[in-house]
Write a protein that holds these residues in place. Structure first.
Motif, PDB file in Angstrom:
ATOM      1  N   GLY A 121       0.810  -1.219   0.000  1.00 21.66           N
ATOM      2  CA  GLY A 121       0.000   0.000   0.000  1.00 21.66           C
ATOM      3  C   GLY A 121       0.842   1.268   0.000  1.00 21.66           C
ATOM      4  O   GLY A 121       0.374   2.323   0.440  1.00 21.66           O
ATOM      5  N   LEU A 122       2.068   1.177  -0.497  1.00 19.44           N
ATOM      6  CA  LEU A 122       2.968   2.330  -0.507  1.00 19.44           C
ATOM      7  C   LEU A 122       3.183   2.827  -1.931  1.00 19.44           C
ATOM      8  O   LEU A 122       3.086   2.071  -2.884  1.00 19.44           O
ATOM      9  N   ASP A 123       3.500   4.109  -2.052  1.00 15.75           N
ATOM     10  CA  ASP A 123       3.862   4.716  -3.325  1.00 15.75           C
ATOM     11  C   ASP A 123       5.383   4.728  -3.384  1.00 15.75           C
ATOM     12  O   ASP A 123       6.039   5.472  -2.642  1.00 15.75           O
ATOM     13  N   ALA A 124       5.967   3.896  -4.238  1.00 18.11           N
ATOM     14  CA  ALA A 124       7.424   3.749  -4.298  1.00 18.11           C
ATOM     15  C   ALA A 124       8.114   5.072  -4.607  1.00 18.11           C
ATOM     16  O   ALA A 124       9.147   5.394  -4.010  1.00 18.11           O
ATOM     17  N   GLU A 125       7.547   5.853  -5.510  1.00 20.66           N
ATOM     18  CA  GLU A 125       8.158   7.148  -5.865  1.00 20.66           C
ATOM     19  C   GLU A 125       8.161   8.085  -4.657  1.00 20.66           C
ATOM     20  O   GLU A 125       9.165   8.732  -4.373  1.00 20.66           O
ATOM     21  N   GLN A 126       7.043   8.139  -3.940  1.00 23.69           N
ATOM     22  CA  GLN A 126       6.984   9.031  -2.776  1.00 23.69           C
ATOM     23  C   GLN A 126       7.948   8.566  -1.685  1.00 23.69           C
ATOM     24  O   GLN A 126       8.603   9.381  -1.042  1.00 23.69           O
ATOM     25  N   SER A 127       8.028   7.267  -1.468  1.00 20.55           N
ATOM     26  CA  SER A 127       8.977   6.745  -0.478  1.00 20.55           C
ATOM     27  C   SER A 127      10.407   7.107  -0.868  1.00 20.55           C
ATOM     28  O   SER A 127      11.214   7.505  -0.015  1.00 20.55           O
ATOM     29  N   ALA A 128      10.706   7.000  -2.156  1.00 16.32           N
ATOM     30  CA  ALA A 128      12.046   7.355  -2.619  1.00 16.32           C
ATOM     31  C   ALA A 128      12.288   8.853  -2.469  1.00 16.32           C
ATOM     32  O   ALA A 128      13.372   9.279  -2.063  1.00 16.32           O
ATOM     33  N   ARG A 129      11.265   9.677  -2.758  1.00 14.31           N
ATOM     34  CA  ARG A 129      11.419  11.130  -2.612  1.00 14.31           C
ATOM     35  C   ARG A 129      11.692  11.487  -1.147  1.00 14.31           C
ATOM     36  O   ARG A 129      12.507  12.361  -0.860  1.00 14.31           O
ATOM     37  N   THR A 130      11.034  10.806  -0.240  1.00 11.63           N
ATOM     38  CA  THR A 130      11.265  11.054   1.190  1.00 11.63           C
ATOM     39  C   THR A 130      12.705  10.706   1.557  1.00 11.63           C
ATOM     40  O   THR A 130      13.373  11.461   2.274  1.00 11.63           O
ATOM     41  N   ALA A 131      13.187   9.584   1.047  1.00  5.86           N
ATOM     42  CA  ALA A 131      14.576   9.189   1.311  1.00  5.86           C
ATOM     43  C   ALA A 131      15.552  10.182   0.685  1.00  5.86           C
ATOM     44  O   ALA A 131      16.595  10.497   1.275  1.00  5.86           O
ATOM     45  N   VAL A 132      15.220  10.700  -0.497  1.00  7.52           N
ATOM     46  CA  VAL A 132      16.079  11.689  -1.160  1.00  7.52           C
ATOM     47  C   VAL A 132      16.148  12.963  -0.321  1.00  7.52           C
ATOM     48  O   VAL A 132      17.209  13.581  -0.198  1.00  7.52           O
ATOM     49  N   ARG A 133      15.031  13.364   0.275  1.00  2.34           N
ATOM     50  CA  ARG A 133      15.042  14.552   1.152  1.00  2.34           C
ATOM     51  C   ARG A 133      15.988  14.329   2.337  1.00  2.34           C
ATOM     52  O   ARG A 133      16.701  15.248   2.742  1.00  2.34           O
ATOM     53  N   ARG A 134      15.999  13.119   2.878  1.00  3.06           N
ATOM     54  CA  ARG A 134      16.941  12.815   3.966  1.00  3.06           C
ATOM     55  C   ARG A 134      18.381  12.879   3.450  1.00  3.06           C
ATOM     56  O   ARG A 134      19.277  13.366   4.149  1.00  3.06           O
ATOM     57  N   LEU A 135      18.612  12.405   2.221  1.00  2.69           N
ATOM     58  CA  LEU A 135      19.939  12.490   1.615  1.00  2.69           C
ATOM     59  C   LEU A 135      20.358  13.953   1.468  1.00  2.69           C
ATOM     60  O   LEU A 135      21.514  14.310   1.738  1.00  2.69           O
ATOM     61  N   GLU A 136      19.436  14.805   1.059  1.00  2.00           N
ATOM     62  CA  GLU A 136      19.739  16.236   0.923  1.00  2.00           C
ATOM     63  C   GLU A 136      20.181  16.829   2.254  1.00  2.00           C
ATOM     64  O   GLU A 136      21.125  17.622   2.302  1.00  2.00           O
ATOM     65  N   VAL A 137      19.511  16.447   3.341  1.00  2.00           N
ATOM     66  CA  VAL A 137      19.885  16.929   4.677  1.00  2.00           C
ATOM     67  C   VAL A 137      21.299  16.464   5.009  1.00  2.00           C
ATOM     68  O   VAL A 137      22.122  17.238   5.525  1.00  2.00           O
ATOM     69  N   ARG A 138      21.618  15.203   4.712  1.00  2.00           N
ATOM     70  CA  ARG A 138      22.974  14.686   4.959  1.00  2.00           C
ATOM     71  C   ARG A 138      24.021  15.469   4.170  1.00  2.00           C
ATOM     72  O   ARG A 138      25.099  15.776   4.690  1.00  2.00           O
ATOM     73  N   VAL A 139      23.710  15.797   2.910  1.00  2.00           N
ATOM     74  CA  VAL A 139      24.647  16.562   2.094  1.00  2.00           C
ATOM     75  C   VAL A 139      24.851  17.955   2.697  1.00  2.00           C
ATOM     76  O   VAL A 139      25.992  18.419   2.850  1.00  2.00           O
ATOM     77  N   ARG A 140      23.757  18.620   3.065  1.00  2.00           N
ATOM     78  CA  ARG A 140      23.867  19.969   3.641  1.00  2.00           C
ATOM     79  C   ARG A 140      24.676  19.926   4.944  1.00  2.00           C
ATOM     80  O   ARG A 140      25.530  20.773   5.179  1.00  2.00           O
ATOM     81  N   ASP A 141      24.393  18.933   5.773  1.00  3.73           N
ATOM     82  CA  ASP A 141      25.140  18.792   7.031  1.00  3.73           C
ATOM     83  C   ASP A 141      26.625  18.564   6.772  1.00  3.73           C
ATOM     84  O   ASP A 141      27.483  19.155   7.435  1.00  3.73           O
ATOM     85  N   ALA A 142      26.939  17.707   5.798  1.00  5.76           N
ATOM     86  CA  ALA A 142      28.351  17.413   5.483  1.00  5.76           C
ATOM     87  C   ALA A 142      29.032  18.648   4.905  1.00  5.76           C
ATOM     88  O   ALA A 142      30.213  18.891   5.185  1.00  5.76           O
ATOM     89  N   GLU A 143      28.314  19.450   4.113  1.00  6.98           N
ATOM     90  CA  GLU A 143      28.893  20.654   3.540  1.00  6.98           C
ATOM     91  C   GLU A 143      29.194  21.697   4.631  1.00  6.98           C
ATOM     92  O   GLU A 143      30.182  22.416   4.544  1.00  6.98           O
ATOM     93  N   ARG A 144      28.339  21.746   5.642  1.00  2.00           N
ATOM     94  CA  ARG A 144      28.570  22.684   6.760  1.00  2.00           C
ATOM     95  C   ARG A 144      29.720  22.203   7.624  1.00  2.00           C
ATOM     96  O   ARG A 144      30.371  22.974   8.301  1.00  2.00           O
ATOM     97  N   GLY A 145      29.907  20.866   7.608  1.00  4.05           N
ATOM     98  CA  GLY A 145      30.972  20.159   8.226  1.00  4.05           C
ATOM     99  C   GLY A 145      31.348  20.428   9.589  1.00  4.05           C
ATOM    100  O   GLY A 145      32.250  20.423  10.218  1.00  4.05           O
TER     101      GLY A 145
END
Length: 194
Positions: free
Chosen positions: A170-194
């Motif tokens: 009962g899940l939308d694979a694209e939406q689940s992936a988009r949510t995971a991508v948003r978490r990846l974006e946070v990790r990138v921003r955090d790593a860039e701020r370092g």
């Protein structure tokens, strides 16, 4: 195109925004021709895509912004700038993709690997672009201990299996992936701020 804008009622009423669906459709048809068509199909679809470039350039010329010649000159200049190993005296880079991305970031004044990645990309395409940009910009992301290579066919089947499992759950694979991508974006921003 100039004559069509003057004499065809449909062409005359188009705007950059109204043409977006056609630009997306024609781009997808080029991909389809590459993946499953003939060289004749590809030639035709590239022509249809070129029409979109000409159409948008004509609209911009009417607004006094730019014309198709400026578009062509702009891409020619960009290719020269981003290939100093071809058009100047630099040696060829070890990682051409990373070199391209680094030059692009400097030209555009980008401070984050995330800047300039289209929000409209599918989650998988966006994730791939984010990871590629982070790697080329040397953003220190924690990587899995060991990544096993996978074949194109096995990857496709694994992704399809995940979509099947998502639907069964009962899940939308694209939406689940988009949510995971948003978490990846946070990790990138955090790593860039370092």
């Amino acid at each position: 195109m100039h004559r069509l804008r003057a004499e065809c009622p449909w062409d005359a009423e188009q705007t950059h925004r109204s043409l977006v669906p056609y630009l997306v459709e024609e781009s997808c048809e080029v991909v389809e021709a590459i993946e499953a068509g003939t060289t004749d199909d590809l030639r035709e679809e590239l022509g249809d895509l070129l029409l979109q470039v000409v159409f948008h350039s004509e609209l911009a010329a009417e607004e006094g912004a730019f014309n198709v010649q400026a578009v062509a000159a702009g891409i020619a200049d960009k290719l020269v700038r981003r290939h100093p190993h071809v058009f100047a005296t630099e040696t060829a880079p070890d990682d051409p993709h990373a070199s391209w991305e680094q030059r692009k970031a400097v030209e555009k004044g980008r401070t984050s690997a995330l800047e300039g990645i289209p929000e409209q990309l599918s989650a998988l395409s966006r994730a791939g672009k984010i990871l590629s940009r982070a790697r080329s910009r040397r953003v220190p992301l924690a990587a899995p201990a060991e990544v096993e290579p996978i074949t194109d066919e096995a990857l496709g089947e694994a992704l399809l299996d995940l979509v099947v499992r998502a639907q069964a759950s009962g899940l939308d694979a694209e939406q689940s992936a988009r949510t995971a991508v948003r978490r990846l974006e946070v990790r990138v921003r955090d790593a860039e701020r370092g």
